[in-house]
Design an enzyme around this catalytic site. Structure first.
Site, PDB file in Angstrom:
ATOM      1  N   HIS A 196       0.780  -0.918  -0.053  1.00 64.49           N
ATOM      2  CA  HIS A 196      -0.049   0.006  -0.111  1.00 64.49           C
ATOM      3  C   HIS A 196       0.710   1.253   0.106  1.00 64.49           C
ATOM      4  CE1 HIS A 196      -2.971  -2.888   1.157  1.00 64.49           C
ATOM      5  NE2 HIS A 196      -3.992  -1.995   0.831  1.00 64.49           N
ATOM      6  N   TYR A 264      -2.869   4.717   0.279  1.00 66.50           N
ATOM      7  CA  TYR A 264      -2.973   4.837  -1.402  1.00 66.50           C
ATOM      8  C   TYR A 264      -2.597   6.385  -1.759  1.00 66.50           C
ATOM      9  CZ  TYR A 264      -5.966   0.858  -0.818  1.00 66.50           C
ATOM     10  OH  TYR A 264      -6.416  -0.581  -0.563  1.00 66.50           O
TER      11      TYR A 264
END
Length: 728
Positions: A196, A264
């Site tokens: 991530h 993100y």
């Protein structure tokens, strides 16, 4: 049904007893005890106040096991985060109470192990040469890139999930880096490798490079997240770094202008120089936001909240939230597709579909920072599920057998709104399109350019399984593309294909044919949308590398240049340019050496006893008494008389080339210890600019054995060029 006020009073008493277990005299309330008791009393009042309409507190408290102190503390933490993020009234109370306290001082929970990560396996599956990265951990990902002029910057998540950066010149094909740009907290210690934190890169109007990376909810020591109702469950602090100098990737500094809790990253630079960074403000049950860096600035403004998670009223263990994907579709517009994610406070997900539902579309006009739907109607922020379903629903999957696992906006030739969704079921997994035509959305459409597209392999067979297809400009063909597909033998293939009409494609060259390997490709586009190169990610088991495909070949970061091994392993040696005496030469061997300088036939012997590695080494013998006896000129001493030396090959280029040399030398104690003359045994020659009549000034670097030990010497000049007429 447990009476809520009594239940929460009981929970608070348990928490307080755990928290105050270190008190020496329970009968005498200290000043710190009063502060703690006052805080917990205020906290309980707020919980009771909001519990009248909000059942989440009851649901979360029920998860705690009263017989397990760790469980009680954990769910107290979760309740604190929900209260903190959902009701801002709690924030100043909590901040004042926890000021200057560590996480373990606030919650009696086990400390995370954030020590060094266990090293990767020693034996990795082999991947083809030509990569530009070290072995990468985690899920395959093609990194993030930015083109400035002829320089391509690539950033990616490398060892221990730290951010790395490399640059490649699209004209000279010269690499710089990769360099480790910063430190990540994401996958340290006993945490699993987490992809991530993949970094993004942009360049501001002053030429400085910005990298944002590493986030998956923040660290416990960051405190509670004011924008979320969810605590960190994976960890990883989002960080922003900026290059110290314009166009320089060698050193970066940290900038404290974004939330450490974010997760993100995607970013786009608009035509006016403004940079937009999209991210989720925390873990799953957090809003999606964007940060804006205005042209001429080097820090981001406060975040703009795009979406707002909402608790389901009929089932408050569940939370309606989103996954968004932005895409720059013009100089002034960013399209955003997204799906509904039905999350829950227990973090339990059905892995067949991960509770991902529907597909939605909206558009950000960066000239006004206003949001519009496909119909052109302005949408007020933040967006909740009810607003999304009413105003922006592009595909309703609730009664379909298609699960939109992910979405991405599309750019159509007529510029009409469209998005792609990765449709999944038990029987298929493929990308499909939904497009806004004549005032309404149509779904389950083929992806653009695929309806009539045919691709034939190198043997002229029709390819049925295409996993990736990227077009690029080619001087040799009207249409050119890189395609990834599978064949009947179970191999995955990366190949070039050409077409005369953009529909009927023929594979012309296979670059990779691999088994049990995953291949991902991503076009590298400049600001005009022109595809300049392709990044290729290969993953086979624990082995994973990134490759750059440019102008018809892989441009490995010096790894595509073969290592020159100059040795005597086959019982002799050879040279490209024989000079003078050549004892031991074997013309049947590969010409590894450039040339030699030896006194005579006595000067070289093969040695098989004093060997560091392999079977043979070279014993070089130099007679320093009457050296003029060897060149046939009694009164002249030249290189033949003075040296016993082998010369290695030159580097392919002078400018921008990096070369590493390794060798072993053995000096016998006898005759060496008492030798007064220094022995020069290694040197690197420089290249003069003959157009400016520069002198050679060699050697710029040398190693010498002296009575005092080994000494290194180097020469340089502060001026770029020095014509010989200026020398004294």
């Amino acid at each position: 049904m447990i009476n809520k006020p009594v239940f929460f009073k009981t929970i608070i008493v348990v928490c307080c007893l755990v928290f105050l277990s270190g008190c020496k005299n329970p009968n005498k309330e200290s000043k710190s005890d009063k502060v703690e008791n006052a805080f917990f009393a205020q906290r309980e009042e707020l919980i009771q106040k909001y519990s009248e309409q909000d059942r989440v507190f009851e649901i979360l408290a029920m998860q705690a096991d009263p017989n397990d102190p760790e469980s009680v503390e954990y769910w107290r933490w979760r309740i604190d985060q929900y209260l903190y993020g959902q009701y801002s009234e709690y924030q100043p109370l909590y901040d004042a109470f926890t000021a200057n306290k560590t996480f373990q001082q606030i919650y009696n929970m086990s400390k995370e192990d954030l020590g060094p990560k266990v090293s990767e396996p020693s034996n990795l599956p082999e991947l083809p040469e030509g990569y530009f990265t070290e072995n990468l951990p985690g899920n395959p990902h093609t990194g993030w890139s930015y083109i400035s002029g002829d320089t391509l910057y690539i950033t990616y998540q490398g060892k221990l999930t730290d951010p790395y950066i490399a640059s490649y010149n699209l004209k000279s094909h010269v690499w710089q880096g990769p360099y480790k740009a910063g430190e990540s907290t994401l996958s340290k210690g006993d945490r699993k490798i987490d992809s991530h934190g993949r970094p993004i890169i942009e360049q501001d109007s002053k030429g400085h490079l910005h990298i944002v990376y590493g986030g998956h909810g923040g660290e416990r020591e960051d405190g509670l997240n004011p924008l979320s109702i969810d605590t960190p469950h994976a960890g990883g602090r989002m960080l922003h770094i900026i290059s110290e100098k314009p166009n320089d990737i060698s050193k970066f500094d940290y900038v404290a202008d974004i939330s450490p809790y974010a997760s993100y990253t995607k970013s786009y630079k608009m035509a006016n120089g403004d940079i937009y960074l999209f991210t989720r403000a925390g873990t799953h049950k957090s809003p999606w936001v964007y940060y804006k860096m205005k042209h001429g600035q080097q820090t981001f403004e406060p975040p703009v909240i795009l979406t707002r998670p909402t608790v389901q009223q009929d089932n408050p263990i569940n939370v309606d939230t989103f996954y968004i994907t932005p895409l720059k579709i013009s100089d002034t517009e960013i399209a955003i597709s997204y799906l509904w994610h039905e999350c829950n406070f227990l973090e339990i997900h059905d892995k067949t579909h991960y509770s991902r539902i529907n597909a939605y579309y909206m558009r950000l006009d960066t000239t006004t920072d206003m949001i519009f739907n496909a119909q052109g109607e302005e949408i007020k922020l933040p967006i909740t599920l009810s607003i999304a379903n009413e105003k922006m629903l592009a595909f309703d999957s609730t009664d379909k057998k298609e699960t939109p696992f992910s979405t991405k906006p599309l750019i159509l030739e007529d510029n009409s709104p469209a998005l792609a969704y990765q449709a999944r079921s038990k029987d298929f997994s493929e990308w499909r399109m939904t497009a806004f035509k004549e005032g309404k959305w149509a779904h389950s459409l083929p992806m653009p350019g695929t309806l009539k597209r045919t691709v034939k392999d190198i043997e002229n067979n029709l390819i049925k399984t295409i996993t990736a297809f990227e077009t690029f400009h080619s001087e040799q063909a009207e249409h050119a593309a890189l395609v990834v597909y599978g064949n009947y033998d179970g191999n995955i293939i990366l190949a070039e294909a050409t077409s005369n009409n953009g529909q009927d494609w023929q594979v012309t060259k296979q670059h990779l044919v691999l088994n049990k390997t995953r291949i991902q490709i991503k076009a590298v586009k400049d600001s005009s949308g022109y595809s300049r190169a392709v990044i290729v990610a290969l993953k086979k088991g624990a082995a994973q590398r990134l490759y750059l495909w440019h102008e018809g070949k892989f441009r490995g970061n010096k790894r595509d240049i073969p290592i020159i091994a100059e040795s005597f392993e086959k019982g002799g040696w050879n040279a490209t340019h024989p000079r003078g005496f050549m004892p031991g030469i074997n013309p049947n061997l590969e010409a590894n050496f450039l040339f030699n300088q030896l006194q005579g036939e006595h000067a070289f012997k093969l040695e098989n006893k004093i060997v560091r590695d392999g079977q043979y080494s070279a014993k070089l013998i130099w007679h320093h008494t009457h050296p003029a006896a060897f060149n046939g000129k009694a009164n002249v001493v030249d290189n033949v008389d003075r040296k016993a030396m082998f010369h290695g090959h030159k580097t392919p280029d002078v400018m921008g080339t990096e070369a590493w040399y390794g060798f072993s030398m053995y000096f016998p104690k006898k005759g060496t210890k008492d030798e007064n003359n220094p022995w020069l045994f290694f040197q690197i020659h420089g290249s003069a600019d003959k157009h400016l009549n520069e002198p050679s000034r060699n050697p710029p670097f040398s190693l010498t054995l002296t009575p005092d030990g080994l000494q290194g010497a180097w020469k340089w000049d502060a001026n770029n060029t020095i014509p010989s007429c200026f020398l004294l």
